[in-house]
Design a protein around this motif. Structure first.
Motif, short mmCIF file in Angstrom:
data_model
loop_
_atom_site.label_atom_id
_atom_site.label_comp_id
_atom_site.label_asym_id
_atom_site.label_seq_id
_atom_site.Cartn_x
_atom_site.Cartn_y
_atom_site.Cartn_z
N LEU A 9 0.83 -1.20 0.00
CA LEU A 9 0.00 0.00 0.00
C LEU A 9 0.87 1.25 0.00
O LEU A 9 0.59 2.22 -0.73
N LEU A 10 1.92 1.23 0.82
CA LEU A 10 2.83 2.39 0.87
C LEU A 10 3.53 2.60 -0.47
O LEU A 10 3.74 3.75 -0.90
N PHE A 11 3.84 1.50 -1.14
CA PHE A 11 4.48 1.58 -2.46
C PHE A 11 3.54 2.26 -3.46
O PHE A 11 3.96 3.12 -4.25
N ARG A 12 2.25 1.88 -3.42
CA ARG A 12 1.28 2.48 -4.33
C ARG A 12 1.05 3.96 -4.01
O ARG A 12 0.89 4.78 -4.92
N VAL A 13 1.06 4.29 -2.72
CA VAL A 13 0.93 5.70 -2.33
C VAL A 13 2.12 6.49 -2.85
O VAL A 13 1.98 7.61 -3.35
N LYS A 14 3.30 5.90 -2.74
CA LYS A 14 4.53 6.57 -3.20
C LYS A 14 4.50 6.82 -4.69
O LYS A 14 5.06 7.82 -5.18
N LEU A 15 3.87 5.92 -5.44
CA LEU A 15 3.76 6.06 -6.90
C LEU A 15 2.70 7.09 -7.31
O LEU A 15 2.70 7.55 -8.45
N ASN A 16 1.80 7.40 -6.38
CA ASN A 16 0.74 8.36 -6.66
C ASN A 16 1.34 9.76 -6.83
O ASN A 16 1.99 10.29 -5.93
N LYS A 17 1.11 10.36 -7.97
CA LYS A 17 1.74 11.66 -8.28
C LYS A 17 1.26 12.78 -7.38
O LYS A 17 2.02 13.69 -7.03
N HIS A 18 -0.02 12.73 -7.00
CA HIS A 18 -0.59 13.84 -6.24
C HIS A 18 -0.42 13.66 -4.73
O HIS A 18 -0.21 14.62 -4.00
N GLN A 19 -0.55 12.43 -4.27
CA GLN A 19 -0.44 12.10 -2.84
C GLN A 19 -1.38 12.96 -1.98
O GLN A 19 -1.02 13.36 -0.87
N THR A 20 -2.56 13.23 -2.51
CA THR A 20 -3.60 13.89 -1.72
C THR A 20 -4.55 12.80 -1.21
O THR A 20 -4.61 11.70 -1.77
N THR A 21 -5.29 13.13 -0.16
CA THR A 21 -6.20 12.13 0.42
C THR A 21 -7.20 11.65 -0.63
O THR A 21 -7.44 10.44 -0.77
N ASP A 22 -7.77 12.59 -1.39
CA ASP A 22 -8.78 12.22 -2.39
C ASP A 22 -8.21 11.29 -3.46
O ASP A 22 -8.84 10.29 -3.84
N SER A 23 -7.01 11.58 -3.96
CA SER A 23 -6.42 10.76 -5.02
C SER A 23 -6.04 9.37 -4.51
O SER A 23 -6.20 8.37 -5.22
N VAL A 24 -5.57 9.29 -3.27
CA VAL A 24 -5.19 8.00 -2.70
C VAL A 24 -6.44 7.16 -2.39
O VAL A 24 -6.45 5.95 -2.60
N VAL A 25 -7.50 7.80 -1.88
CA VAL A 25 -8.77 7.10 -1.64
C VAL A 25 -9.30 6.51 -2.93
O VAL A 25 -9.74 5.35 -2.98
N LYS A 26 -9.24 7.28 -4.00
CA LYS A 26 -9.71 6.81 -5.31
C LYS A 26 -8.87 5.64 -5.80
O LYS A 26 -9.39 4.70 -6.40
N ASP A 27 -7.58 5.68 -5.56
CA ASP A 27 -6.67 4.63 -6.03
C ASP A 27 -6.79 3.35 -5.19
O ASP A 27 -6.89 2.25 -5.75
N LEU A 28 -6.80 3.48 -3.87
CA LEU A 28 -6.74 2.31 -3.00
C LEU A 28 -8.11 1.80 -2.57
O LEU A 28 -8.22 0.67 -2.06
N LYS A 29 -9.15 2.64 -2.74
CA LYS A 29 -10.52 2.27 -2.32
C LYS A 29 -10.57 1.96 -0.82
O LYS A 29 -11.22 1.01 -0.37
N LEU A 30 -9.87 2.79 -0.05
CA LEU A 30 -9.83 2.65 1.41
C LEU A 30 -10.40 3.91 2.06
O LEU A 30 -10.42 4.97 1.43
N PRO A 31 -10.86 3.84 3.33
CA PRO A 31 -11.41 5.01 4.00
C PRO A 31 -10.38 6.15 4.09
O PRO A 31 -9.16 5.90 4.19
N PRO A 32 -10.85 7.42 4.07
CA PRO A 32 -9.95 8.58 4.10
C PRO A 32 -8.98 8.59 5.28
O PRO A 32 -7.80 8.94 5.12
N PHE A 33 -9.45 8.20 6.48
CA PHE A 33 -8.56 8.28 7.64
C PHE A 33 -7.39 7.30 7.52
O PHE A 33 -6.27 7.58 7.97
N ILE A 34 -7.62 6.14 6.87
CA ILE A 34 -6.54 5.19 6.64
C ILE A 34 -5.57 5.74 5.60
O ILE A 34 -4.34 5.63 5.74
N CYS A 35 -6.12 6.35 4.56
CA CYS A 35 -5.27 6.92 3.50
C CYS A 35 -4.41 8.07 4.03
O CYS A 35 -3.26 8.23 3.62
N ASP A 36 -4.97 8.85 4.94
CA ASP A 36 -4.17 9.93 5.57
C ASP A 36 -2.97 9.34 6.30
O ASP A 36 -1.85 9.86 6.21
N ARG A 37 -3.20 8.25 7.04
CA ARG A 37 -2.10 7.61 7.77
C ARG A 37 -1.07 7.02 6.81
O ARG A 37 0.14 7.08 7.06
N LEU A 38 -1.55 6.43 5.71
CA LEU A 38 -0.64 5.85 4.72
C LEU A 38 0.23 6.93 4.07
O LEU A 38 1.43 6.73 3.86
#
Length: 338
Positions: free
Chosen positions: A262-291
């Motif tokens: 999951l951290l690897f996918r977050v690192k590859l995310n160009k924007h690394q915003t909560t909204d973009s990571v939520v859309k990519d990982l399909k996980l709740p916002p609070f988890i994506c913020d921690r990631l």
């Protein structure tokens, strides 16, 4: 292959087989099903004389043969139980092959006076039924004991509270089931603690929060944080706490591996915003913020190395008889120094 629901239905109808092989990740759940079979098969007055148990990790072929051949005492049936029968897995060592062949002989031609029961624990839910067990399906009833979910879990937990003389509200019941680790042994232990804590008053959400430990997902976040901060001793200490709670070593490894992916996918995310990571990982916002926060502690190369190390360790644990706990400790130490 049957599931727990169908097995329980058969037992209630007195439809017993001559041989059972049970497998799953929840040992306590498996033990409960075996106890139901034993209670149906044997007269309670002669259980001690007609129930023979063997530890599959210290299997004695000669003693097993003698038990199968000896007639029951004042009963039509005797039960021969082999627990932790890891030789039913596809292992290559000579001892497991020998034990399998001995048991296979009796499973394929079970004496009429015998009821044979074998069980072994799956390392995680992804582990498939072994080829050895597949060979025995024609001569035994194979039962997959998956962890309970939904209404079945709620009913089981409620029944446990009631059997201990304690009521729990529907809302609190569901909240408890969502918070507790889905492992029967841990569930029963936490129920006992909660009952002792609340004594004669009603159980509240606050009581549940006060008594239950964090779910292991939170512990995995903390464990990976320790790895990022180069604190191997604390990471190993937390790993030992998870083991004490009843978590399986392969499950812990799988969760660590999942976290790094999951951290690897977050690192590859160009924007690394909560909204973009939520859309990519399909996980709740609070988890994506921690990631997102945690991913900043690692370089992409480090995460790739950690994932490769997890995969290599998983392969080692599933293909050898080495001490699993030691191997996981070594992996954690190596991830720290990458």
């Amino acid at each position: 292959m049957l599931d727990i629901d169908k097995l329980e239905g058969n037992i209630k109808k007195n439809m017993l087989e001559n041989c059972y092989i049970l497998l799953g990740t929840d040992e306590e759940l498996i033990k409960e099903q075996i106890q139901q079979i034993i209670e149906k098969a044997l007269d309670p007055s002669f259980v001690d004389l007609n129930l023979i148990k063997f530890d599959g990790m210290k299997f004695s072929g000669e003693a097993f043969r003698d038990s199968c051949e000896t007639l029951p005492f004042l009963s039509d049936k005797k039960v021969v139980l082999v627990y932790r029968a890891n030789f039913l897995k596809d292992l290559n060592d000579s001892d497991s092959k020998k034990a399998f062949e001995i048991c296979k002989e009796y499973i394929e031609s079970t004496p009429n006076h015998c009821l044979l029961i074998f069980y072994y624990i799956l390392e995680d839910k992804r582990e498939k039924i072994s080829n050895r067990v597949k060979k025995l399906e024609k001569h035994s009833l194979v039962v997959k004991a998956d962890r309970l979910k939904g209404e079945r879990l709620y009913k089981k937990v409620e029944d446990r509270f009631n059997s201990q003389g304690k009521d729990i509200g529907k809302i609190e019941l569901k909240y408890f089931c969502e918070k507790v680790e889905n492992n029967t042994h841990i569930i029963y232990s936490e129920i006992d603690k909660l009952i002792n804590f609340t004594e004669d008053r009603n159980i509240t959400k606050g009581d549940i929060d006060a008594m239950l430990p964090y779910k292991s997902e939170n512990d995995i976040f903390d464990l990976v944080d320790y790895i990022a901060d180069k604190k191997s001793e604390r990471a190993i200490g937390l790993m030992n706490e998870l083991l004490y709670k009843g978590e399986n070593i392969i499950y812990i490894l799988t969760m660590i591996e999942r976290q790094f992916k999951l951290l690897f996918r977050v690192k590859l995310n160009k924007h690394q915003t909560t909204d973009s990571v939520v859309k990519d990982l399909k996980l709740p916002p609070f988890i994506c913020d921690r990631l997102i926060k945690q991913s900043r502690k690692f370089k992409l190369k480090q995460l790739k190395g950690c994932i490769e190390l997890c995969l290599a360790t998983e392969k080692t644990l599933k293909s050898t008889t080495l001490d699993k706990k030691t191997e996981l400790e070594l992996m954690i130490i190596n991830t720290v120094i990458i």
